[in-house]
Design a protein around this motif. Structure first.
Motif, PDB file in Angstrom:
ATOM      1  N   ALA A 197      39.939  61.936  24.132  1.00  0.00           N
ATOM      2  CA  ALA A 197      40.514  62.734  24.983  1.00  0.00           C
ATOM      3  C   ALA A 197      41.868  62.183  24.999  1.00  0.00           C
ATOM      4  N   VAL A 198      42.880  62.873  24.884  1.00  0.00           N
ATOM      5  CA  VAL A 198      44.226  62.441  25.026  1.00  0.00           C
ATOM      6  C   VAL A 198      44.963  63.360  26.231  1.00  0.00           C
ATOM      7  N   MET A 199      45.466  62.482  27.127  1.00  0.00           N
ATOM      8  CA  MET A 199      46.293  63.189  28.279  1.00  0.00           C
ATOM      9  C   MET A 199      47.712  63.784  27.764  1.00  0.00           C
ATOM     10  N   SER A 200      48.226  64.777  28.590  1.00  0.00           N
ATOM     11  CA  SER A 200      49.336  65.366  27.959  1.00  0.00           C
ATOM     12  C   SER A 200      50.535  64.356  27.978  1.00  0.00           C
ATOM     13  N   ILE A 201      51.475  64.671  26.906  1.00  0.00           N
ATOM     14  CA  ILE A 201      52.765  63.913  26.979  1.00  0.00           C
ATOM     15  C   ILE A 201      53.812  64.818  27.033  1.00  0.00           C
ATOM     16  N   PRO A 202      54.902  64.595  27.934  1.00  0.00           N
ATOM     17  CA  PRO A 202      55.792  65.260  28.144  1.00  0.00           C
ATOM     18  C   PRO A 202      57.036  65.575  26.743  1.00  0.00           C
ATOM     19  N   GLU A 203      57.235  66.941  26.485  1.00  0.00           N
ATOM     20  CA  GLU A 203      57.693  67.259  25.362  1.00  0.00           C
ATOM     21  C   GLU A 203      59.281  67.031  25.381  1.00  0.00           C
ATOM     22  N   HIS A 204      59.655  65.867  25.650  1.00  0.00           N
ATOM     23  CA  HIS A 204      61.094  65.627  25.603  1.00  0.00           C
ATOM     24  C   HIS A 204      61.350  64.145  24.805  1.00  0.00           C
ATOM     25  N   GLY A 205      62.559  64.101  24.312  1.00  0.00           N
ATOM     26  CA  GLY A 205      62.743  62.673  23.946  1.00  0.00           C
ATOM     27  C   GLY A 205      61.836  62.390  22.437  1.00  0.00           C
ATOM     28  N   ILE A 206      61.442  61.280  22.762  1.00  0.00           N
ATOM     29  CA  ILE A 206      60.453  60.765  21.467  1.00  0.00           C
ATOM     30  C   ILE A 206      59.144  61.330  21.758  1.00  0.00           C
ATOM     31  N   GLY A 207      59.050  61.919  22.744  1.00  0.00           N
ATOM     32  CA  GLY A 207      57.744  62.595  23.259  1.00  0.00           C
ATOM     33  C   GLY A 207      57.422  63.824  22.277  1.00  0.00           C
ATOM     34  N   VAL A 208      58.447  64.359  21.831  1.00  0.00           N
ATOM     35  CA  VAL A 208      58.414  65.431  20.658  1.00  0.00           C
ATOM     36  C   VAL A 208      57.821  65.019  19.523  1.00  0.00           C
ATOM     37  N   ALA A 209      58.182  63.670  18.906  1.00  0.00           N
ATOM     38  CA  ALA A 209      57.591  63.297  17.854  1.00  0.00           C
ATOM     39  C   ALA A 209      56.310  62.656  18.044  1.00  0.00           C
ATOM     40  N   ILE A 210      55.928  62.263  19.387  1.00  0.00           N
ATOM     41  CA  ILE A 210      54.699  61.975  19.558  1.00  0.00           C
ATOM     42  C   ILE A 210      53.684  62.989  19.775  1.00  0.00           C
TER      43      ILE A 210
END
Ligand code: TXA
Ligand code: MG
Length: 333
Positions: free
Chosen positions: A310-323
């Motif tokens: 289970a993976v928690m949500s990651i913000p979709e900005h900066g390098i978060g887009v690549a993650i």
């Protein structure tokens, strides 16, 4: 057993000798470990595809040390030069028009008229390329479709004795592959989000740069320009469940930031789960730290003891887009 050597001078010399004679070397870079070979040598390049089980239509990145080396291989327009001068050496790959007399094997570029070029920042990668004095082809050093390696051990586990030597030099600092920017067309576009965020590229170019995803290309009825993005990728062997707000029976947790409000279906608090079942990409919610940990934590949690991650949500900005791009591909796999 595959040979792993700490990347001191003598080991780098041995690695260069292996590359000169057409062999394969696991090479540390600041993004992920690469599987290196002489980019001019057809047989050496073919053995990269064999070792990875990589389809021959998916071209490789060519690594060089200096801008002059890059310009010998490919045409660089104004935008390519702006990006190169600002971000090289570093986690940026440019897709450029291949020069006719570049001397590269056609297998490296999968028969395309373009070539992917990167100048890595990692001191061992640079020392190895310098010692070779020829361009070095290197995809990530994992079986095609599997998780990328951020440590020498991952390379050994994925490719074993298909590699002649692995140079060990700690954990990759960035932890995600380079950002791939296509500068061969009328305007630059991102083909793969990675170690450099879109906003940083836009700032240097003084214009917005878009991510030309496979989904966007297909919806527009265009040809897909980055063959690698078509493939299932970065997949662990157990399922991934994204944007999780709870941890279910049998699952491991890949957390990001505070776990205060994470529930478990067993009624326990996350903090009371066994340590081996929970890893946190970044307790402080730092995206760079999360990127650096992503593949190694997925590697660690990818064990048959768990039914999934289970993976928690990651913000979709900066390098978060690549993650999020890597996580979405992993979940699809
Ligand atoms: O950080 C990185 O980029 C690492 C390190 C080792 O440098 N390398 C890496 O290589 O991630 P690889 O092969 O796993 O990914 C290369 C990506 C693939 O998606 C491939 O399709 C794309 O670059 N690519 C290579 N040549 C291309 C070309 N001529 N046109 C479009 N895409 C290309
Ligand atoms: Mg790869």
């Amino acid at each position: 057993m595959v040979k792993i050597l700490t990347a001191h001078n003598d080991a780098i010399r041995q690695a260069a000798d292996i590359l000169k004679s057409g062999g394969l070397v696991g090479m540390p870079t600041e993004t992920v470990y690469g599987l290196a070979a002489d980019a001019r040598n057809d047989d050496a390049v073919k053995s990269i595809f064999d070792a990875k089980g990589r389809p021959s239509f998916n071209p490789l990145i060519v690594h060089v040390c200096t801008l002059d080396d890059a310009m010998e291989l490919a045409e660089m327009n104004g935008e390519a030069l702006m990006l190169a001068e600002h971000f090289w050496p570093g986690p940026l790959t440019l897709i450029l028009k291949r020069k006719n007399d570049c001397g590269l094997s056609h297998y490296v570029t999968a028969g395309l008229a373009t070539v992917a070029v990167r100048i890595p920042a990692h001191k061992t990668a640079r020392a190895l390329i310098k010692a070779c004095d020829f361009p070095v082809a290197a995809p990530s050093a994992n079986k095609s479709g599997h998780l990328s390696p951020t440590a020498a051990m991952h390379v050994a586990q994925s490719l074993g004795d298909k590699v002649d030597l692995i140079l060990a030099d700690g954990v990759s600092r960035v932890g995600l592959e380079s950002t791939v920017v296509d500068c061969s067309g009328d305007y630059p576009v991102i083909l793969r989000p990675g170690g450099i965020a879109a906003a940083a590229l836009s700032e240097v170019l003084a214009q917005d740069i878009a991510y030309h995803s496979v989904e966007i290309a297909e919806a527009a009825g265009e040809d897909v320009r980055s063959p690698g993005q078509l493939l299932k990728h970065y997949a662990p062997s157990i399922p991934l469940r994204l944007n999780a707000v709870d941890v279910r029976e049998g699952e491991a947790l890949l957390a990001f930031g505070s776990v205060k409000f994470m529930a478990t279906t067993s009624g326990q608090h996350v903090n009371d789960l066994p340590l081996s079942r929970v890893m946190n990409l970044s307790k402080d919610g730092d995206l760079d730290e999360a990127a650096a940990h992503l593949f190694s934590m997925l590697h660690s949690l990818d064990v048959q003891e768990f039914t999934g991650i289970a993976v928690m949500s990651i913000p979709e900005h900066g390098i978060g887009v690549a993650i999020n791009d890597r996580l979405a591909r992993a979940a699809r796999g």
